[in-house]
Motif scaffolding. Structure first.
Motif, PDB file in Angstrom:
ATOM      1  N   THR A  42       0.853  -1.191   0.000  1.00 28.84           N
ATOM      2  CA  THR A  42       0.000   0.000   0.000  1.00 28.84           C
ATOM      3  C   THR A  42       0.890   1.242   0.000  1.00 28.84           C
ATOM      4  O   THR A  42       1.697   1.435   0.904  1.00 28.84           O
ATOM      5  CB  THR A  42      -0.914   0.020   1.248  1.00 28.84           C
ATOM      6  OG1 THR A  42      -1.684  -1.176   1.290  1.00 28.84           O
ATOM      7  CG2 THR A  42      -1.844   1.229   1.215  1.00 28.84           C
ATOM      8  N   GLN A  54      -2.034   5.689  -2.330  1.00 27.10           N
ATOM      9  CA  GLN A  54      -3.236   4.847  -2.283  1.00 27.10           C
ATOM     10  C   GLN A  54      -3.998   5.072  -0.980  1.00 27.10           C
ATOM     11  O   GLN A  54      -5.229   5.128  -0.982  1.00 27.10           O
ATOM     12  CB  GLN A  54      -2.854   3.368  -2.417  1.00 27.10           C
ATOM     13  CG  GLN A  54      -2.387   2.986  -3.805  1.00 27.10           C
ATOM     14  CD  GLN A  54      -1.794   1.597  -3.837  1.00 27.10           C
ATOM     15  OE1 GLN A  54      -0.993   1.226  -2.987  1.00 27.10           O
ATOM     16  NE2 GLN A  54      -2.195   0.821  -4.833  1.00 27.10           N
ATOM     17  N   SER A  63      -5.674   8.600  -1.139  1.00 34.08           N
ATOM     18  CA  SER A  63      -6.823   8.672  -2.051  1.00 34.08           C
ATOM     19  C   SER A  63      -7.935   7.689  -1.692  1.00 34.08           C
ATOM     20  O   SER A  63      -9.066   7.844  -2.154  1.00 34.08           O
ATOM     21  CB  SER A  63      -6.363   8.400  -3.484  1.00 34.08           C
ATOM     22  OG  SER A  63      -5.994   7.026  -3.626  1.00 34.08           O
ATOM     23  N   ASP A  75      -7.843   4.640  -2.621  1.00 32.45           N
ATOM     24  CA  ASP A  75      -7.812   3.634  -3.682  1.00 32.45           C
ATOM     25  C   ASP A  75      -6.845   2.515  -3.273  1.00 32.45           C
ATOM     26  O   ASP A  75      -5.791   2.329  -3.875  1.00 32.45           O
ATOM     27  CB  ASP A  75      -7.382   4.279  -5.004  1.00 32.45           C
ATOM     28  CG  ASP A  75      -7.489   3.329  -6.178  1.00 32.45           C
ATOM     29  OD1 ASP A  75      -8.248   2.347  -6.088  1.00 32.45           O
ATOM     30  OD2 ASP A  75      -6.798   3.578  -7.192  1.00 32.45           O
ATOM     31  N   ARG A 108      -8.436  -4.141   0.500  1.00 36.19           N
ATOM     32  CA  ARG A 108      -9.888  -3.925   0.603  1.00 36.19           C
ATOM     33  C   ARG A 108     -10.603  -5.224   0.956  1.00 36.19           C
ATOM     34  O   ARG A 108     -11.534  -5.225   1.770  1.00 36.19           O
ATOM     35  CB  ARG A 108     -10.437  -3.346  -0.703  1.00 36.19           C
ATOM     36  CG  ARG A 108     -10.121  -1.883  -0.909  1.00 36.19           C
ATOM     37  CD  ARG A 108     -10.934  -1.262  -2.045  1.00 36.19           C
ATOM     38  NE  ARG A 108     -11.008  -2.073  -3.254  1.00 36.19           N
ATOM     39  CZ  ARG A 108     -10.135  -2.034  -4.258  1.00 36.19           C
ATOM     40  NH1 ARG A 108      -9.114  -1.199  -4.210  1.00 36.19           N
ATOM     41  NH2 ARG A 108     -10.283  -2.793  -5.313  1.00 36.19           N
TER      42      ARG A 108
END
Length: 157
Positions: A130, A134, A137, A139, A145
């Motif tokens: 990560t 990321q 944002s 994302d 996730r």
């Protein structure tokens, strides 16, 4: 039994780096310690020590003077969150002060080092895969996730 704990130092370091990432572009001015501290409600003196660790790890650069402050040393997309953890708190996982692969046990516990190494590996898969960008944002990588979406991920045990 104590839980695995992310230190205040590490949490503050990640939050400060997120502030720097949010302020970063090729033309941005350095961000002062005061602005960083106020942006996340962090204690200034503690943050100064954290920023020194981040500078030594070459994650931030500092500029002296009245317009001085801190900037990311490279783009946020190139900084792994795991690097921030290591910069301020050392290795991601230790067993009584030793690296997981350096442990050794006899008898029925002889396979325990494999478990310790797997724990470290799982931390690496989340933190090293990560980037700061990321995280900033939202994302996040798919596997991160997915882990957070597991049914019991958000409940205490």
């Amino acid at each position: 039994m104590r839980a695995v704990e992310i230190s205040a130092k590490t949490e503050y370091a990640v939050r400060a780096m997120l502030e720097l990432a949010d302020a970063s572009d090729p033309w941005s001015a350095p961000v002062s310690v005061d602005v960083l501290a106020q942006g996340q409600g962090l204690p200034r003196k503690f943050l100064e020590a954290i920023l020194a660790d981040l500078r030594r790890a070459e994650l931030v650069i500092s500029t002296k003077g009245s317009r001085g402050g801190y900037q990311l040393a490279r783009p946020a997309s190139e900084i792994a969150v795991g690097a921030i953890f290591r910069a301020v708190d050392g290795p991601l996982a230790e067993v009584r002060g030793r690296r997981p692969h350096q442990t050794e046990y006899d008898g029925v516990a002889k396979h325990l080092p494999v478990l310790w190494v797997a724990v470290r590996s799982s931390l690496r898969q989340v933190l090293d895969d990560t980037s700061l960008e990321q995280l900033r944002s939202g994302d996040l990588p798919g596997h991160v996730r997915d882990l957070a979406a597991e049914p019991d991920a958000w409940s205490s045990r």
